[in-house]
Design a protein around this motif. Structure first.
Motif, PDB file in Angstrom:
ATOM      1  N   ALA A  82       0.615  -0.969  -0.158  1.00 11.39           N
ATOM      2  CA  ALA A  82       0.241  -0.289   0.182  1.00 11.39           C
ATOM      3  C   ALA A  82       0.961   1.132   0.661  1.00 11.39           C
ATOM      4  CB  ALA A  82      -1.406   0.405   1.338  1.00 11.39           C
ATOM      5  N   SER A  83       2.057   1.488   0.816  1.00 11.18           N
ATOM      6  CA  SER A  83       2.571   2.095   0.677  1.00 11.18           C
ATOM      7  C   SER A  83       3.434   2.502  -0.368  1.00 11.18           C
ATOM      8  CB  SER A  83       3.927   2.272   1.988  1.00 11.18           C
ATOM      9  OG  SER A  83       3.582   2.444   2.965  1.00 11.18           O
ATOM     10  N   LEU A  84       4.275   1.356  -0.632  1.00  9.56           N
ATOM     11  CA  LEU A  84       4.299   1.831  -2.232  1.00  9.56           C
ATOM     12  C   LEU A  84       3.318   2.178  -3.313  1.00  9.56           C
ATOM     13  CD1 LEU A  84       6.694  -1.343  -2.554  1.00  9.56           C
ATOM     14  CD2 LEU A  84       7.400   0.973  -2.511  1.00  9.56           C
ATOM     15  N   SER A  85       2.578   1.919  -3.499  1.00  9.29           N
ATOM     16  CA  SER A  85       1.086   2.026  -5.088  1.00  9.29           C
ATOM     17  C   SER A  85       1.124   3.540  -3.921  1.00  9.29           C
ATOM     18  CB  SER A  85       0.333   1.082  -4.772  1.00  9.29           C
ATOM     19  OG  SER A  85      -0.361   1.040  -3.710  1.00  9.29           O
ATOM     20  N   ALA A  86       1.158   3.889  -3.015  1.00  4.14           N
ATOM     21  CA  ALA A  86       0.733   5.679  -2.773  1.00  4.14           C
ATOM     22  C   ALA A  86       1.685   6.521  -3.375  1.00  4.14           C
ATOM     23  CB  ALA A  86       0.477   5.083  -0.714  1.00  4.14           C
TER      24      ALA A  86
END
Length: 172
Positions: A82-86
């Motif tokens: 989720a952090s990478l995609s955000a």
């Protein structure tokens, strides 16, 4: 095989209580997104957490520590994805599908339906479920990354800014 032993039942009660409490803590620490099912990866994590909890409860071959480590690992990986995609749009593009415009201004986009393996009947069902009886009253229907169909009636369309980033013909 109706009953093996009282010890097995006691193990389920004790380990189950501890695993359940740990799962609640993991979910609170990992944030709302872990169970949000915003896309396929969120759904996979949700199912995996449930499967892991069941395995901890029912398999004496899996220790409580191993099970808790698995729960924490799944939540941690979900947080990382989720952090990478955000933060990096290319990662988001690689990991999630784009929303697709299935209907615009009452016109069904048959190519998008086929590309997303949906039927006209499923599209019409989504429109009906919103209490709308005429496709001409629908400005857009979007297949979201979660697999949900969002129906936007003509009366709620506004300036259409919510359609930014939606794939398909005439999309914003």
């Amino acid at each position: 095989m109706w009953f093996d032993s009282w010890f097995d039942l006691l193990r389920i009660v004790l380990v189950g209580t501890a695993a359940y409490a740990a799962l609640v803590v993991v979910l609170r620490v990992s944030g709302k997104r872990t169970l949000g099912q915003l896309n396929a990866f969120d759904f996979v994590v949700t199912v995996s957490l449930g499967s892991t909890l069941a395995t901890i409860l029912l398999s004496s071959d899996v220790s409580l520590t191993e099970g808790l480590t698995t729960l924490a690992l799944l939540a941690g990986l979900q947080f990382l994805v989720a952090s990478l995609s955000a933060h990096w749009p290319r990662t988001r593009t690689a990991l999630t599908s784009r929303p697709a415009l299935l209907l615009i201004e009452g016109r069904i986009q048959h190519d998008e339906l086929r590309r997303n393996r949906l039927t006209e009947s499923e599209l019409r069902q989504a429109v009906r479920s919103q209490g709308i009886g005429d496709l001409a009253q629908v400005k857009a229907v979007v297949l979201e990354t979660s697999g949900k169909l969002s129906v936007i009636p003509e009366s709620q369309y506004g300036n259409g800014s919510a359609l930014k980033g939606v794939g398909g013909p005439e999309a914003g």
